[in-house]
Design a protein around this motif. Structure first.
Motif, PDB file in Angstrom:
ATOM      1  N   VAL A  53      39.502  44.189  36.387  1.00 39.87           N
ATOM      2  CA  VAL A  53      39.255  42.845  36.482  1.00 39.87           C
ATOM      3  C   VAL A  53      38.203  42.505  35.391  1.00 39.87           C
ATOM      4  CG1 VAL A  53      38.570  40.893  37.762  1.00 39.87           C
ATOM      5  CG2 VAL A  53      40.206  42.495  38.534  1.00 39.87           C
ATOM      6  N   ASN A  54      37.209  43.243  35.419  1.00 38.59           N
ATOM      7  CA  ASN A  54      35.838  43.172  34.408  1.00 38.59           C
ATOM      8  C   ASN A  54      36.424  43.175  32.997  1.00 38.59           C
ATOM      9  OD1 ASN A  54      34.277  43.030  36.538  1.00 38.59           O
ATOM     10  ND2 ASN A  54      33.658  45.293  36.547  1.00 38.59           N
ATOM     11  N   GLU A  55      37.304  44.031  32.574  1.00 40.50           N
ATOM     12  CA  GLU A  55      37.624  44.034  31.264  1.00 40.50           C
ATOM     13  C   GLU A  55      38.619  42.739  31.035  1.00 40.50           C
ATOM     14  OE1 GLU A  55      40.299  46.424  28.040  1.00 40.50           O
ATOM     15  OE2 GLU A  55      40.021  47.480  29.752  1.00 40.50           O
ATOM     16  N   LEU A  56      39.406  42.300  32.048  1.00 39.05           N
ATOM     17  CA  LEU A  56      40.363  41.274  31.700  1.00 39.05           C
ATOM     18  C   LEU A  56      39.269  39.700  31.743  1.00 39.05           C
ATOM     19  CD1 LEU A  56      42.745  39.533  32.039  1.00 39.05           C
ATOM     20  CD2 LEU A  56      42.471  39.561  34.397  1.00 39.05           C
ATOM     21  N   TRP A  57      38.408  39.845  32.490  1.00 42.97           N
ATOM     22  CA  TRP A  57      37.397  38.781  32.310  1.00 42.97           C
ATOM     23  C   TRP A  57      36.798  38.447  31.102  1.00 42.97           C
ATOM     24  CZ3 TRP A  57      32.386  36.870  31.806  1.00 42.97           C
ATOM     25  CH2 TRP A  57      32.201  35.536  32.206  1.00 42.97           C
ATOM     26  N   ALA A  58      36.244  39.782  30.615  1.00 43.23           N
ATOM     27  CA  ALA A  58      35.542  39.764  29.355  1.00 43.23           C
ATOM     28  C   ALA A  58      36.273  39.314  28.158  1.00 43.23           C
ATOM     29  CB  ALA A  58      34.829  41.289  28.818  1.00 43.23           C
TER      30      ALA A  58
END
Ligand SMILES: Cc1cc2nc3c(=O)[nH]c(=O)nc-3n(C[C@H](O)[C@H](O)[C@H](O)COP(=O)(O)OP(=O)(O)OC[C@H]3O[C@@H](n4cnc5c(N)ncnc54)[C@H](O)[C@@H]3O)c2cc1C
Length: 267
Positions: A253-258
């Motif tokens: 999710v962190n990579e998606l958010w970034a």
């Protein structure tokens, strides 16, 4: 209380067909494309049949087009409409001309109610019903829908979504609006256009298809209606949407958010 209802059945490209724009942008590639009744018009026919089954009367189906539009009229007759009207016209059609022709048919037929699709899935103008009501000076209810879901008990019993008043002089119509539904009443005669959730059109039975072959279809050349046939709306160019790019897989999710925040800048 019996109702005479005029419905329209436009011949359109089958939505299941793969539609491609011609390289010159002047239209779509028609080779190998199947045709059928405009899906919104099937809904209009179904609703007209349900009203007739409940209150009595007659359903007349009209189409404007070339010889092949007879197929769409027969499809509506096979569903249960009583008779057809084919206005033969081979040139381009726009909602201004179609509504003028339909107004002439209404003058001849004198229906209590006209039901059309809210739009045809080929030209996507969403104008014919509105123009027609204006030409006739009749009230209109656009985007007729239903309170209940299509799987509701009412749907299964094939209740009409449009409800005729006890005195037969007005029609209650449910419309989908942003965040809810609106119920309004139009005094008859009126024009109604149908949305997707009004009903589920029936399949034509084999006996229905056989009977349809013998039902009356009156053919008349468009010139006989005395309408100015010069197109008022001309499609200058069609273009395809940009080709879709391949997606990427993200690890978490962190990579998606970034990515959404820093690259797409949508967050
Ligand atoms: C799935 C979908 C989603 C959409 N979502 C949006 C959206 O979110 N926002 C937005 O702005 N737009 C949206 N649109 C487009 C917009 O709704 C259309 O521009 C418009 O509704 C379509 O008008 P039309 O050309 O079909 O109308 P018309 O051509 O005016 O057709 C209406 C009716 O007139 C009758 N008729 C027309 N020609 C004939 C004929 N030759 N013979 C007999 N009867 C005839 C038929 O009953 C037909 O159903 C969407 C369209 C679709 C298909």
């Amino acid at each position: 209380m019996a109702l005479k209802i005029l419905v329209t059945a436009k011949r359109v490209e089958d939505p299941e067909s793969k539609i491609r724009v011609r390289p010159d942008g002047a239209g779509i590639v028609t080779e190998g494309v199947n045709y059928k009744v405009n899906p919104f018009d099937e809904i209009a026919v179904e609703e007209a049949l349900r009203l007739k089954e409940k209150h009595g009367g007659e359903v007349v189906v009209a189409s404007i087009g070339g010889d092949k539009a007879m197929t769409e009229i027969r499809a509506a007759l096979a569903m249960g409409a009583e008779r057809g009207l084919l206005v033969r016209h081979d040139g381009p059609l726009d909602p201004v001309i179609v509504s003028a022709m339909l107004a002439k048919l209404v003058e001849r037929e004198k229906p209590d109610l006209v039901i059309l699709g809210k739009q045809s899935i080929d030209d996507d103008q969403n104008q014919t019903g509105q123009y027609l009501a204006e030409r006739l000076g009749w009230p209109q209810a656009t985007f007729a829908s239903k309170h209940d879901s299509l799987e509701s008990e009412a749907e299964q019993k094939k209740q009409p979504g449009l409800a005729l008043a006890a005195d037969g002089k007005a029609l209650a119509v449910v419309r989908e609006v942003d965040g809810g539904v609106e119920t309004l009443e139009v005094v008859l005669p009126a024009v109604v256009t149908t949305d997707l959730r009004l009903n589920k059109p029936r399949f034509a039975s084999l006996p229905g298809i056989m009977k349809a072959k013998k039902k009356e279809v009156k053919e008349l050349p468009s010139a006989e209606l005395g309408v100015d046939l010069a197109p008022k709306v001309v499609i200058r160019k069609l273009s395809e949407p940009p080709k879709r790019q391949g997606g990427v897989k993200v690890a978490d999710v962190n990579e998606l958010w970034a990515k959404l925040h820093d690259e797409a800048k949508v967050l």
